[in-house]
Design a protein around this motif. Structure first.
Motif, short mmCIF file in Angstrom:
data_model
loop_
_atom_site.label_atom_id
_atom_site.label_comp_id
_atom_site.label_asym_id
_atom_site.label_seq_id
_atom_site.Cartn_x
_atom_site.Cartn_y
_atom_site.Cartn_z
N VAL A 1 7.91 -1.23 -4.24
CA VAL A 1 8.00 -1.28 -2.78
C VAL A 1 7.62 0.10 -2.25
O VAL A 1 8.12 1.11 -2.74
N VAL A 2 6.73 0.14 -1.26
CA VAL A 2 6.28 1.43 -0.74
C VAL A 2 6.39 1.48 0.78
O VAL A 2 6.23 0.47 1.46
N ALA A 3 6.65 2.68 1.29
CA ALA A 3 6.81 2.89 2.73
C ALA A 3 5.95 4.06 3.17
O ALA A 3 5.88 5.09 2.50
N ALA A 4 5.28 3.89 4.31
CA ALA A 4 4.43 4.96 4.83
C ALA A 4 4.29 4.83 6.34
O ALA A 4 4.49 3.76 6.91
N ARG A 5 3.91 5.95 6.95
CA ARG A 5 3.59 5.90 8.38
C ARG A 5 2.37 5.04 8.62
O ARG A 5 2.35 4.22 9.52
N ARG A 6 1.33 5.24 7.74
CA ARG A 6 0.09 4.52 8.00
C ARG A 6 -0.66 4.15 6.72
O ARG A 6 -0.77 2.99 6.37
N GLY A 7 -1.20 5.14 5.97
CA GLY A 7 -2.09 4.85 4.85
C GLY A 7 -1.52 5.28 3.51
O GLY A 7 -0.45 5.87 3.42
N GLY A 8 -2.27 4.97 2.45
CA GLY A 8 -1.90 5.34 1.10
C GLY A 8 -0.96 4.37 0.41
O GLY A 8 -0.53 4.60 -0.71
N LEU A 9 -0.67 3.26 1.08
CA LEU A 9 0.30 2.31 0.54
C LEU A 9 -0.21 1.61 -0.72
O LEU A 9 0.50 1.54 -1.73
N SER A 10 -1.43 1.10 -0.69
CA SER A 10 -1.92 0.33 -1.83
C SER A 10 -2.10 1.20 -3.07
O SER A 10 -1.85 0.77 -4.19
N ALA A 11 -2.51 2.47 -2.88
CA ALA A 11 -2.66 3.37 -4.02
C ALA A 11 -1.31 3.65 -4.68
O ALA A 11 -1.18 3.67 -5.90
N THR A 12 -0.29 3.86 -3.85
CA THR A 12 1.05 4.11 -4.38
C THR A 12 1.62 2.86 -5.04
O THR A 12 2.26 2.93 -6.10
N PHE A 13 1.38 1.72 -4.44
CA PHE A 13 1.80 0.42 -4.99
C PHE A 13 1.20 0.23 -6.38
O PHE A 13 1.90 -0.14 -7.33
#
Length: 205
Positions: A116-128
C-alpha cells in the motif's frame, strides 16, 4: 487468520496509517486478527551482507527486525505500507524489509502479501512495484484490489478525502481475506506446491 501490517511512514497518524486503518476495519469485520507495527520512525540500519543470519538464525543487529520475525512467521498475510519519497519507499522501511526477509529462513510460501502506498501526487506505481518484489522473491501470492493499491494526500489526514483510494483499501482487504481463506482450504486438501532443490546459476564463474 492473522494479518501483520507494517507502517513504513515516520508519521504514526499520517496518510499511510489512514490507508492501513481502512483495511483494518474490513479485516476486523471479517474476523481477521491484525497487528500494526510502526517502522518508519525507528532507527534501523541496512543489511551489511555479513551472512551471520545464516549461522545464528537471526539478524546480527538485534532490533525491531528480530522482534518482528516471529510475528511474520506466525501471520497468514503481510501488508506493507509506505509513503512515496522520490518515487521510492521510505528508506527506513526498505532497510527493515531487506533484513527481515533475508534473515528469516522459515518458508514464506503462500503467505499473502499486499503493498500500500501513499503520495501527494506521483511515484506511486514505482513504489508499489518496489514493495511487491519482496513478496514475489519469497513465493508469496500478491493480493490485488480494484486499482493499484494507492491513496493520495499531502498533509496528514488528507487521504481521508480520497474516496477512491479508501475504497481501494477496503476492496484490497476483502480480496486479501478471500485469498488467505482459499489458500488455507487448499493447504488442507492439497498441501503446498512441491519445491525443487534450488538451482543457483551465476553469470560469472
Amino acid at each position: 487468520m492473522k494479518v501483520l501490517m507494517i507502517n513504513g511512514s515516520p508519521r504514526p497518524s499520517g496518510n499511510t496509517a489512514t490507508a492501513l486503518h481502512e483495511m483494518e476495519k474490513i479485516f476486523q469485520q471479517e474476523g481477521v486478527e491484525t497487528e500494526i507495527i510502526h517502522v518508519g520512525n525507528k532507527d534501523i540500519r541496512g543489511c551489511i551482507a555479513c551472512g551471520k543470519c545464516g549461522e545464528n538464525g537471526k539478524c546480527v543487529f538485534n532490533d525491531l527486525v528480530n522482534e518482528t520475525a516471529p510475528k511474520f512467521e506466525a501471520c497468514d498475510g503481510l501488508v506493507v505500507g509506505s509513503p512515496v519519497y522520490y518515487a521510492s519507499a521510505n528508506a527506513t522501511l526498505v532497510a527493515f524489509l531487506t533484513r527481515l526477509f533475508y534473515s528469516t529462513h522459515f518458508d514464506k510460501t503462500m503467505k499473502v502479501g499486499a503493498a500500500v502506498v501513499a503520495a501527494r501526487r506521483g511515484g506511486l506505481s514505482a513504489t508499489f512495484d518496489e514493495l511487491n518484489k519482496f513478496f514475489t522473491i519469497s513465493g508469496m501470492p500478491v493480493a490485488s484490489g480494484q486499482y493499484w493499491n494507492s491513496i493520495h494526500g499531502a498533509l496528514p489526514g488528507e487521504a481521508a478525502q480520497d474516496e477512491e483510494g479508501l475504497q481501494s483499501m477496503r476492496t484490497l482487504a476483502r480480496n486479501m481475506t478471500f485469498l488467505m481463506r482459499g489458500i488455507e482450504m487448499a493447504k488442507e486438501k492439497y498441501g503446498v506446491p512441491e519445491k525443487e532443490p534450488f538451482h543457483r546459476t551465476n553469470f560469472i564463474r
